[in-house]
Design an enzyme around this catalytic site. Sequence first.
Site, short mmCIF file in Angstrom:
data_model
loop_
_atom_site.label_atom_id
_atom_site.label_comp_id
_atom_site.label_asym_id
_atom_site.label_seq_id
_atom_site.Cartn_x
_atom_site.Cartn_y
_atom_site.Cartn_z
N PRO A 129 9.29 -18.38 5.82
CA PRO A 129 10.21 -17.37 5.27
C PRO A 129 10.39 -17.46 3.76
CG PRO A 129 11.11 -18.27 7.31
CD PRO A 129 9.88 -19.07 6.99
N TRP A 157 5.87 -14.10 10.47
CA TRP A 157 4.75 -13.16 10.46
C TRP A 157 3.52 -13.73 11.18
CZ3 TRP A 157 5.79 -8.38 9.94
CH2 TRP A 157 6.82 -7.95 9.09
N ILE A 158 3.75 -14.36 12.32
CA ILE A 158 2.66 -14.97 13.08
C ILE A 158 2.23 -14.00 14.18
CG2 ILE A 158 1.87 -17.03 14.25
CD1 ILE A 158 2.95 -17.38 11.31
N THR A 159 1.08 -13.36 13.97
CA THR A 159 0.60 -12.35 14.89
C THR A 159 0.09 -12.98 16.17
OG1 THR A 159 -0.02 -10.92 13.04
CG2 THR A 159 -1.08 -10.47 15.15
N GLU A 243 -11.59 -17.95 4.52
CA GLU A 243 -12.76 -17.17 4.12
C GLU A 243 -13.14 -16.20 5.24
OE1 GLU A 243 -15.92 -19.75 2.91
OE2 GLU A 243 -14.75 -20.72 1.33
N ARG A 271 -10.43 23.71 9.36
CA ARG A 271 -9.30 24.41 8.72
C ARG A 271 -9.82 25.34 7.63
NH1 ARG A 271 -5.09 26.81 7.30
NH2 ARG A 271 -3.17 25.77 6.58
N HIS A 341 -5.08 16.92 5.14
CA HIS A 341 -4.44 17.55 6.30
C HIS A 341 -3.21 18.39 5.92
CE1 HIS A 341 -6.94 14.87 8.73
NE2 HIS A 341 -6.52 15.50 9.81
N GLU A 366 -3.09 -11.94 4.88
CA GLU A 366 -4.11 -12.98 4.64
C GLU A 366 -4.21 -13.33 3.15
OE1 GLU A 366 -6.66 -14.76 7.79
OE2 GLU A 366 -4.92 -13.49 7.67
N GLU A 370 -2.76 -9.76 -5.03
CA GLU A 370 -2.51 -10.50 -6.28
C GLU A 370 -3.08 -11.91 -6.19
OE1 GLU A 370 -0.51 -6.96 -6.09
OE2 GLU A 370 -0.23 -8.59 -4.63
#
Length: 388
Positions: A129, A157-159, A243, A271, A341, A366, A370
């Site tokens: 955090p 933020w651990i997927t 990597e 369109r 669109h 990841e 920056e």
Amino acid sequence: MSTVDILDEQERLVVETVRDFVDKDVKPVVAELEHANTYPESLIDQMKEMGVFGLTIPEEYGGTSVSTPCYVLVTEELARGWMSLAGAMGGHTVVSKLLLHFGTDEQKNRYLPKMATGEIRATMALTEPGGGSDLQAMTTQAHRDETGYVVNGTKTWITNSRRSQLIALLCKTDPAADPAHKGISILLAEHGPGLTVSRDLPKLGYKGVESCELSFADYRAPADAILGGTEGRGFAQMMKGLETGRIQVACRALGVGRAALEDALAYSQDRESFGKPIWKHQSVGNYLADMATKLTAARQLTLHAAHEADAGRRVDMEAGMAKLYASEAAMEIALNAVRVHGGYGYSTEFDVERYFRDAPLMIVGEGTNEIQRNVIASQLVARGGLDA
């Protein structure tokens, strides 16, 4: 020459199989699943059956190891259907690589065969955090005692952490180490007492798969849970793993960008305004031309990093370049797809609004862009230039 022509026949079949899965099984249901934020259990099971979770694991462990360029194109296809599906196997493949490069024989034999089938799914826990991309500032500690390690700390933020059975946890085993990175290790943690998945974080996009906070409170792990069996090597190990992770994030960006371009291109031909298809209006045509050019450049950067990785070279700069450029390109392509669109691009009935919500994740995930620029600049200096 088609992009898949860089692969051999067997690997082309792998990519084509995943492409068919996306077109036939993912695209018809993705809008409903995504808007309901529903975990895609059936789609994940199909990915297991196709062997997607074993694409970076050698045959000796039950996987079907493919080249990194093949992995790039497979991940792009998954993200073209739904970026969350690519995310569901992203951390898993990084942990697979960590085990292959650094794990003990016992660790490889314990985890890799079940990871290859998806019976065990893995994720990595780095971010805290208060730390963000400054991993050396982490506060999660693993204290060694007579029976193993006692872990305390919080990750965020651990997927996939709620549904993954294995977590590659970056933690400090020697808080007093100087420099700090020498006191960092990777602990192979499984769910158990002392580990709480405290909450699923609400997100702008990247729906379906969970991103959670993890709390470790006197969590116990055995002494042999340290990746590779030796403390203090975790920071270097994870930098190598990232990597692969950054190439994977670049692939996700390719998939989102490609989906946005494909939808914008189709819409611009259907369109009409002022008596002609809108792609014939120069402003719309310019958008399409720029979108296609930047997507192609991003794919080539990503494939370059993939080839360099397979050649056994260090690719932190190349992976950083791919992740940086592909993610920024995906964000721009998604925005321009909304422009093409018009008002429909702002409607949840069209998929382009989802691409626009998903794309920002790759800019900050990841390692922020920056941070990628810092990595690229430092490597330019360390290597003595781009082509030194």
